[in-house]
Design an enzyme around this catalytic site. Structure first.
Site: not given
Length: 260
Positions: A136, A32-34, A139
């Site tokens: 990618n 769930h890196t986005q 965050w």
């Protein structure tokens, strides 16, 4: 191409056959890196005569839930640099592993040279920009505090786009809106850092952490603070704001049953 709104842009089934969704299935772990889920908020830092002071609270929020209250978001590198992380905690842990590998490689290096804060900031900004270019991103919004190659106090930031910025005082998250005005009032931009003492910088950061605790819903009254000088790094990871109480709210006009 199919031009029906619900399947716009897909090949037409009557020409190419039904779309095979099995290609989207994978046996790997879900990522769930986005969409960052567990995040940390503000990091605040200020230069002073002979070093840099930096602080961040110990909260990692799961959305609006104050889920983890002992997450240390200040990382020490080679006892000469402190990196403060705002944003996604899992990406912070990834960058922390990168820093550990670099630290090990530098310690085993035979040239005797070590990375200073400016070198480390350049490296991290390139890492962030590379990941952004791959769609990618990491965050995070980070602050790097320490010294440059000339032995001068260094403070700079880098965000998930790889954008960098330097100033005598910096903050991430809500701190950019709440803490920076306090620091600008205490230390105007035309005020040389030689006139700012270590005690003044630490006191200013404590005031900022107090304001953030009251005004930022994702902040906490427990925080970490580090002071970087040429003698080394003084890191305290379990500081607590003293005498914090919401009793003052009863005197605010319009609070509760008070209407006059």
């Amino acid at each position: 191409m199919n031009h029906l709104p619900q399947v716009w842009g897909r090949p037409r089934d009557d020409i190419y056959g039904a779309y095979d969704h099995s290609y989207l299935q994978t046996s790997g772990p879900k990522t769930h890196t986005q969409s960052p889920t567990v995040t940390g908020t503000s990091v605040v830092a200020v230069k002073f005569n002979g070093g840099v002071a930096i602080a961040a609270d110990n909260l990692a929020s799961y959305g609006s839930l104050a889920r983890f209250t002992d997450v240390k978001r200040l990382r020490v590198f080679d006892n000469s640099t402190v990196i403060g992380f705002g944003g996604d905690v899992s990406d912070m842990q990834y960058i922390d592993r990168l820093l550990e590998s670099i630290d090990i490689r530098e310690n085993y290096s035979s040239n005797g040279n070590t990375l200073n804060a400016k070198n480390l900031h350049t490296y991290l900004s390139k890492v962030l920009y590379k990941r952004r270019s791959e769609f990618n991103p990491l965050w995070n919004h980070i602050l790097v505090a320490g010294f440059d190659g000339d032995g001068k106090p260094f403070l700079s930031s880098a965000d998930l786009l790889g954008t960098t910025f330097s100033a005598p005082h910096l903050a991430t998250g809500f701190g950019a809106h709440l803490a920076i005005p306090i620091l600008r009032r205490l230390f105007p931009e035309d005020m040389p850092i030689e006139n700012i003492t270590k005690e003044q910088a630490v006191a200013a950061l404590k005031d900022c952490m107090k304001v953030l605790f009251y005004r930022d819903a994702r902040s906490l009254d427990r925080y970490s603070i580090a002071v970087v000088t040429k003698e080394g790094i003084e890191l305290k990871e379990n500081e607590k704001l003293e005498a914090q109480s919401w009793a003052f709210a009863e005197g605010i006009k319009g609070y509760g049953a008070q209407v006059n």
